[in-house]
Write an enzyme that holds these catalytic residues in place. Sequence first.
Site, short mmCIF file in Angstrom:
data_model
loop_
_atom_site.label_atom_id
_atom_site.label_comp_id
_atom_site.label_asym_id
_atom_site.label_seq_id
_atom_site.Cartn_x
_atom_site.Cartn_y
_atom_site.Cartn_z
N ASP A 1 -0.12 30.02 85.26
CA ASP A 1 -0.58 30.76 84.07
C ASP A 1 -1.22 32.09 84.40
O ASP A 1 -1.54 32.86 83.49
CB ASP A 1 -1.59 29.91 83.29
CG ASP A 1 -2.97 29.92 83.95
OD1 ASP A 1 -3.02 29.84 85.19
OD2 ASP A 1 -3.97 30.02 83.23
N ASP B 1 0.03 25.50 89.81
CA ASP B 1 -1.18 26.26 90.08
C ASP B 1 -2.35 25.37 89.63
O ASP B 1 -2.15 24.44 88.86
CB ASP B 1 -1.15 27.56 89.27
CG ASP B 1 -2.48 28.29 89.31
OD1 ASP B 1 -2.99 28.51 90.42
OD2 ASP B 1 -3.01 28.63 88.23
N ASP C 1 0.28 34.18 89.68
CA ASP C 1 1.40 33.23 89.68
C ASP C 1 2.75 33.90 89.43
O ASP C 1 3.80 33.29 89.61
CB ASP C 1 1.19 32.15 88.60
CG ASP C 1 -0.05 31.32 88.86
OD1 ASP C 1 -0.36 31.09 90.03
OD2 ASP C 1 -0.70 30.91 87.89
#
Length: 647
Positions: free
Chosen positions: A525, A332, A529
């Site tokens: 995080d 991410d 996600d």
Amino acid sequence: MKLSNMKKFWLSLILASPMLLQMVLMPFHWMMPGYNWIAFITTTMVMLVSAVSYWKSAWAAFKHHNANMNTLVAVGTSVAYFYSLFAMMTGRAVYFESAALVTVFVLLGDALEERMHHSASNALGKLMSLQVKEAEVLSKGQYVKTPLEQVQVGDMIRVRPGEKVPVDGVVTEGVTNINESMVTGESMPVVKKIGDNVIGSTINSDGMIIFRATKVGKDTALSQIVELVRKAQTSHAPIQNLTDRISGIFVPAVLIAAILTFVIWFVFLGAPAVQAMLFAVSVIVIACPCALGLATPTALMVGTGRSAKMGVLIKNGQALEEVNDVKTVVFDKTGTITAGKPVVTDVVGNQEKVLQVAASLEENSEHPLAAAVMAKVSEAKITYQKAKKFKNIEGKGVKAVVNNQKAFVGSDKLSNDYLLSDEMKKQMAKLQNDAKTVVLVGLNEKIIGLIAIQDTPKKTATEAITELRSRGLKTVMLTGDNQRVAQAIGRQVGIDQVIAGVLPNEKADHVKALQQSGKVAFVGDGINDAPALTVANVGIAMGSGTDIAIESGEIILIQNDLLGVVRALDIAKKTFNRIKLNLFWAFIYNLIGIPISAGILVGIGLQLSPELAGLAMAFSSVSVVTSSLLLNRSKIAGDHENDKVTA
């Protein structure tokens, strides 16, 4: 009352502690008074409290003509227990500790797995807790607080500054900035005006808006994310333990070998029944799965203990096996590769003057860009005057009076309203090409400077990506941010592939697509996600992230350091390889020991009585534990540097 596996483990460990003490003191020729009776009583309690479930599972497998790890445990513990009971009554050496300790160590593994499943269910609960409980709905000309479950599609809803958007909808009145990072991954707050979509559970930063509800209940974006996580968790096929697979062959083979040993000695060689039985018992005792029971939990305890000191938490053994075959590491962007916090990177013009004017107007703003400006002003120790007569520039910025001069601060849209020099235009274009957000600062109808703001990569991001690529792994960045910002960050850190503009419900699909080329580890995080972390073969969550992301990942990076990804992959691979080595040695002992225990070398004077078989079995356990402890000496990326930090 049904006890959890963790409670059973601790209770069984306490009960087995006298036998552990005796094993430690035995080399010093000290024997605990009444040891046989103590061992008998405590082992019997362990059997009743903890081993019964394994016996039931083994019996159920037997009825379906199968054998599993529980079969191995049940056979080993029951043979060791009942033979020891017979031996105690006939004055022979007992092996109660084998039955008790095998149960204790196998329970530890089950307890860790139980905790993992509990954490997975908590993740869904935390996702749902993000929803607000009520919304301000227009009813008979007034806005009335209404329970969320009563909100319907088409309702007009008001959201004040600082409140959460209750459901998905379309803005019909007002302008504001909404923080959508928790759902979309967009690092900067997004301006919302009439006609724009808003997402439930995102945070309204500064303006009041009215919107029409378009999706409620299970149709909202947050509910869909919850459902994605639930489906991913239930469809994620659990990896079968190596020991379970091998035991399907090993257990029947050992039992057949023991029966054949008895038959050959008693029927064909004419040995007394007691001696034939002792040979058969020796075969089963030496094959008792102490070393097998220790192989996995000891390596896990050492490996995960060491990794924790290095800032890496490995939540389950499944991740260890999956890591070995990972081909692609997907990241991410916001909060993972980048810090997740906008900072001032450039100031064009007279820095002190530009920041003074900007600070005067941004002092009381709660916008993240304003926070970045104020942080820079504080860092540079610049003093400024308070502004007066604030006025909003619709969708562009804000005006005010500073020291009797007209000042303004706003977006690049102000360049159409105020004079901007050719040099500043070039500077602004360059900054924007680097995917930086540009704030214009003006005084007396003239733009005096530019402030560039960006969510910058973490310090170790480039080094971590380089380390992963040197290991032959492909690196991918998957983000909800726009293509220009994502590509700029990707270039800075050296990512192989950038996939931008991805919605939360699409992240898991992209991970699945990448899995067509091999196993995938996902590093994230945020709330958005969670589905991707669950779908990936290995989910790695940043410790600074949301609870939901942490619960959804199999590996947690406590120190929020991307080099932790490299360490996590290294320690996971080494730990799993150590488990395989332990299992190899455990079975080698059996391959060598079983024929000797069966009396194949009696002709040359080499015979393993049950007592010696037990000693050999204990030695195999010691070798497995020693092998696991050697994990502490394995070289891991960044080990020395991290030891200095944690010392």
